[in-house]
Design an enzyme around this catalytic site. Structure first.
Site, PDB file in Angstrom:
ATOM      1  N   TYR A 158       0.840  -1.209   0.000  1.00 47.47           N
ATOM      2  CA  TYR A 158       0.000   0.000   0.000  1.00 47.47           C
ATOM      3  C   TYR A 158       0.874   1.258   0.000  1.00 47.47           C
ATOM      4  CZ  TYR A 158      -4.447   2.402   0.668  1.00 47.47           C
ATOM      5  OH  TYR A 158      -5.561   3.189   0.496  1.00 47.47           O
ATOM      6  N   LYS A 165      -3.082   8.585   2.760  1.00 45.14           N
ATOM      7  CA  LYS A 165      -4.345   8.460   3.511  1.00 45.14           C
ATOM      8  C   LYS A 165      -4.199   9.090   4.903  1.00 45.14           C
ATOM      9  CE  LYS A 165      -7.035   6.203   0.550  1.00 45.14           C
ATOM     10  NZ  LYS A 165      -8.043   6.964  -0.240  1.00 45.14           N
TER      11      LYS A 165
END
Ligand code: NAD
Length: 258
Positions: A158, A165
């Site tokens: 990720y 994020k």
């Protein structure tokens, strides 16, 4: 069930196809009586999503092309909204992108270009949207974005998206403070992994799905519809005192240790 969004006007950002969380949210908001506009990143997605709108019989939905990296397209979008919807009561921000190389290599290899691109499209675009939406919104309006647990925990593959994020979640809090004086709420949902175009670009995504279903207290993955329902709740007056929050929609996965 009583429609929660009757008489409310909403903007859904980031419909790529029928698997997009944005598409599920558009349908759920429509079922709850909202008047809607939506965006696609480019003409290719526009053609595909126009057909979906026709097929699902949502003819009242306005559809526009808007690329997060093009300020003139952002300005044009809000001109269209003012002309066609006359104002806005809620927004779903469903934009995210990181260059594939930045997900394939270790995080330590992230270039400035990839970092910048991911930040711009996936986090700073929320600020660009909120600033332009503010004059069209009245007290009670609601902005919702989509985050992921990779903001707080290391999810191999990720990488830069996790860091972005984290920026997005912090931006939610700062925007909630700025817009609170106008009675506008800003929140994020943090769903568990769901099979979508973007998610399938994360290396090892199918393993993430398996691990999630295996470890989550509810013993399963979450659905597009469950995320959409949580978004409708946050758009609605039922969530009138909730702002600045990151709400997990993850079948409980995030509470687990071992
Ligand atoms: P998706 O691929 O359907 O949606 C991502 C959208 O971002 C697409 O519509 C794409 O066109 C758009 N986009 C990318 N670059 C853009 C640009 N330059 N300008 C405008 N739009 C651009 O995938 P999704 O999973 O529905 O993603 C929606 C949101 O949900 C993302 O923020 C994603 O990070 C988040 N999310 C997804 C999952 C998951 O497992 N699917 C989990 C948690 C959070």
């Amino acid at each position: 069930m009583k429609p929660l969004l009757a008489g409310r006007r909403g903007l859904i950002l980031g419909v790529a196809n029928k698997n997009s969380i944005a598409w599920a949210t558009l349908k759920e908001a429509s079922n709850h009586g909202a008047e809607l506009g939506a965006t696609c990143q480019n003409d290719r997605f526009f053609r595909r999503v126009s057909k979906l709108i026709e097929k699902d019989d949502l003819p009242e939905t306005s559809l526009w092309v808007c690329d997060a990296t093009q300020p003139e397209e952002l300005d044009a979008l809000f001109t269209h909204i003012e002309e066609e919807l006359g104002g806005l009561d809620f927004i779903l921000h469903g934009w995210a992108f990181a260059p594939p190389d930045a997900l394939a290599d270790d995080f330590i290899e992230t270039s400035w270009e990839a970092f910048q691109t991911a930040q711009r499209i996936s986090a700073h675009s929320l600020v660009e949207i909120a600033r332009r939406a503010r004059p069209l919104m009245a007290p009670g309006a609601s902005i919702v974005t989509l985050s992921y647990l990779g903001s707080q925990r290391v999810m191999p593959g990720y990488n830069v998206m996790g860091v972005v994020k984290a920026t997005l979640e912090s931006s939610v809090r700062y925007l909630a403070r700025d817009l609170g004086v106008d009675g506008i709420r800003v929140n994020a949902l943090s769903p568990g992994p769901i099979s979508t175009l973007s998610a399938r670009g994360v290396p090892g995504f199918s393993k993430m799905l398996e691990a999630h279903a295996d470890r989550a207290p509810l013993g399963r993955n979450v659905t597009h519809e469950e995320v959409a329902q949580a978004a409708v709740f946050l758009f609605s007056p039922m969530a009138s005192a909730i702002t600045g929050e990151i709400i997990n929609v993850d079948a409980g996965y995030s509470i687990m240790g071992i």
